[in-house]
Write a protein that holds these residues in place. Sequence first.
Motif, PDB file in Angstrom:
ATOM      1  N   ALA A 279      15.077  54.143  67.258  1.00  0.00           N
ATOM      2  CA  ALA A 279      13.824  53.400  67.165  1.00  0.00           C
ATOM      3  C   ALA A 279      12.662  54.287  66.719  1.00  0.00           C
ATOM      4  N   ALA A 280      12.653  55.510  67.193  1.00  0.00           N
ATOM      5  CA  ALA A 280      11.528  56.397  66.864  1.00  0.00           C
ATOM      6  C   ALA A 280      11.503  56.734  65.381  1.00  0.00           C
ATOM      7  N   ASP A 281      12.656  56.582  64.758  1.00  0.00           N
ATOM      8  CA  ASP A 281      12.833  56.919  63.350  1.00  0.00           C
ATOM      9  C   ASP A 281      12.469  55.792  62.394  1.00  0.00           C
ATOM     10  N   LEU A 282      12.284  54.601  62.949  1.00  0.00           N
ATOM     11  CA  LEU A 282      12.181  53.402  62.113  1.00  0.00           C
ATOM     12  C   LEU A 282      11.008  53.492  61.134  1.00  0.00           C
ATOM     13  N   ALA A 283      11.292  53.276  59.865  1.00  0.00           N
ATOM     14  CA  ALA A 283      10.246  53.237  58.837  1.00  0.00           C
ATOM     15  C   ALA A 283      10.127  51.817  58.296  1.00  0.00           C
ATOM     16  N   HIS A 284       8.980  51.519  57.704  1.00  0.00           N
ATOM     17  CA  HIS A 284       8.678  50.143  57.299  1.00  0.00           C
ATOM     18  C   HIS A 284       8.350  50.080  55.820  1.00  0.00           C
ATOM     19  N   ALA A 285       8.930  49.088  55.146  1.00  0.00           N
ATOM     20  CA  ALA A 285       8.723  48.950  53.707  1.00  0.00           C
ATOM     21  C   ALA A 285       7.888  47.715  53.411  1.00  0.00           C
TER      22      ALA A 285
END
Length: 761
Positions: free
Chosen positions: A35-41
């Motif tokens: 979850a801490a890694d999640l990136a958003h496009a």
Amino acid sequence: MPRSPVGREIDRVDGRLKVTGAAEYSGDYRAPERAADLAHAHLVTSTIARGTITRIDTAAALASPGVLRVYAAPEPIERLALYGVTGQAAGFTEPYIPLQTAAVRFYGQAIAMVVAETPEQARDAAALVTATYAAQPPRTSIADEPHVPAGPTISGSPSSLDILAPGVESIDAALAASDVVVEAEFHQNVQHHVGMEPHAVLAVWEEPDRVTIYAGAQIPAAYALGMAQRLGLLPQNVRLITKYVGGGFGARVVLWSDTPLAAAAARELGRPVRLVLTREQMFTLTGHRSHLTQTVRLGASRRGVLNAVSHRSIAERPSTMSFTMTPAHSTSDALYRTPNLHVDAQLAVLDIPGSRAMRGPNEAPGSFALETAMDELAIATGVDPVELRLRNHATTHPVSGLPWSSKHLEECYRVGAERFGWSARSSRPRSRVDGQWLYGTGMATAIYPAARRTGFAVRVQLRNDDTAVVSTGTSDLGTGATTMVAISGADALGIPLARVTPEIGDTYLPPGAPAVGSSGTHATVPLVVDAARNVIAELKRLAVTRDGSPWQGAAAEDLRYERGILHGGGRSMTFGRLLTAIGSRGVDMESSPGGDPIPGVIHHSFGAHFCEVRVNRFTGETRVTRFTTVADVGRVINAKAARSQLVGGVIFGIGHALLEENHLELRTGRLANSTLADYLVPVNADVPDIDVVMLDEPDPRLTGPLGDGSEDVGTRSLGARGLGEIGTVGSAAAIGNAVFNATGVRLRDVPITPDKLIEHL
Ligand code: MOS
């Protein structure tokens, strides 16, 4: 003893999860371990419809807070590894590779993608991306662009054909020889699926060559295969999770550009990436129903008996993804008996966003034309609209000559007319007034194809705690498919619904039926019954072979399974206790292959709609005040979910008739409406109480034999036909016909809006 849940009003097994917000839709998944890694496009889309991108300026976006990457055509700053799609998945995938070339093929195409630490940062940075173009005038008019034949229909039959009685030279000759001729031209604008849940995807790479995709998909297997091809992976290394879906309606049949882009970015960044389309982007990136012109000509005797039916159409072929619309298919070529028939579908190549099937993709628009023309024929001949349809009732399919496996359309008319109080109507238009309201009634027929489908599988597991798990990789678009799987499993095994756990929406499960074409239910139930039969046989085999079983050494055929209990030799044991006794946690079996089509019959669902409207004489406002639909949809699995599907279909019809359209700007190729404030869908205030009746006549030849009742396995869920689309077929015509009866005004261009009506009131 449990009563079979089949046909009862059953709450959704996932209803509580949904209403409490615990059900995780694609955009809700968090990839917990990362979850801490999640990136958003966030996507950037084109502002021309045809031409070439000459430059994309990404500097400001790249300098914006939290931005990790900006991917842009034509010169990818970071090249995304994406490939073309060939073979099996090609028909379900856009035929160009997003963000790889400078070509622009439609207004609203993805031309860049920003990835950032938060969704807001990605969105804000995306707004800073600017593009310049070498633009060409787009092709936007179906009237002006050259037409090409549509080619085969969705079911593979020709979209253009003539059937002529002996000695008749042409359809025109047949029409000319008819006593009464009705000719009418119909137009409708682009419509959209408008699923409640926007398209959203989360891509999580487990290993460099293995990815899990969370996304809403109607055909999970094709979606995963398309992803594998796009990403250059082995098919088994793409896992698609599509557990909860907020509406499909055809918009999730195809793998659109959003999912491969998110997955490719996740691979390149080494982080999970989530991409959620905005509502505005949904209007150009996830398909629409083509705009359409139709011409229907009916020739009949003075008594209204049809002599000739001609139905021609012109729809779009977007230069990228196209749904081949053939509106006469399964309407004019199937519904009424006629000695002379002509159907023909043409397409015009346009530079507009990709189109896709939308609920009743041919039948909803096609039936608006046919069933309006039938109402006009009723007026021209003075025959009551219900009586007119009975006089032209077909007992064999007009094109193939085959009988239907099951057809109870006449009963739909009879039951519907009775419930609605049809006989109380005034057949003279504009003869009923209540203050400022003109009111009237109309009706129309519904027809939708069904077909046996094969190639899928269901697994049934019996567990040692007397519960069962029924697994199949289909998806539930919000229709209640999960509950259908549970009900069919509970009936087949003869155990309470609460002891059955349905498991769907994962391509690692046995391959499930696609949620398309109103076929998921009738493709699935025979497999559930078959897998249950197989697992019961396996249970008996274990009972007679395993240590610890009281039946060890007995003959399997001397055992009888009934309602979760094995009986034989004067002893009885639940399957759970037997499994415990033999030291097993569970036993599972899949359905057997097979279920090929039965030759010599054709399958459709049928229905009849009856509607009352009020039209304000001064404002032209139309209100649907009563609606009765009677549907012949085979065996009903879940009366509650089935009614909801039919009600939802009628609501689509209300939108079609009165509200929904998007205008294509001819000069720019831009779809003018892109929010729910300007693309109107029916809301509660637009929808009356909709009275739905299902005849509940099983169609055994669609789903396989019903069995003789002597089997171990319950077969009550067989004989079902899917019913997602039948409610939206014909319902718009019933409304238009009621508007005519109320006002004497015939509008053939939908939606029937106050501005169009008021001119004539
Ligand atoms: Mo449908 S139009 O097969 O989702």
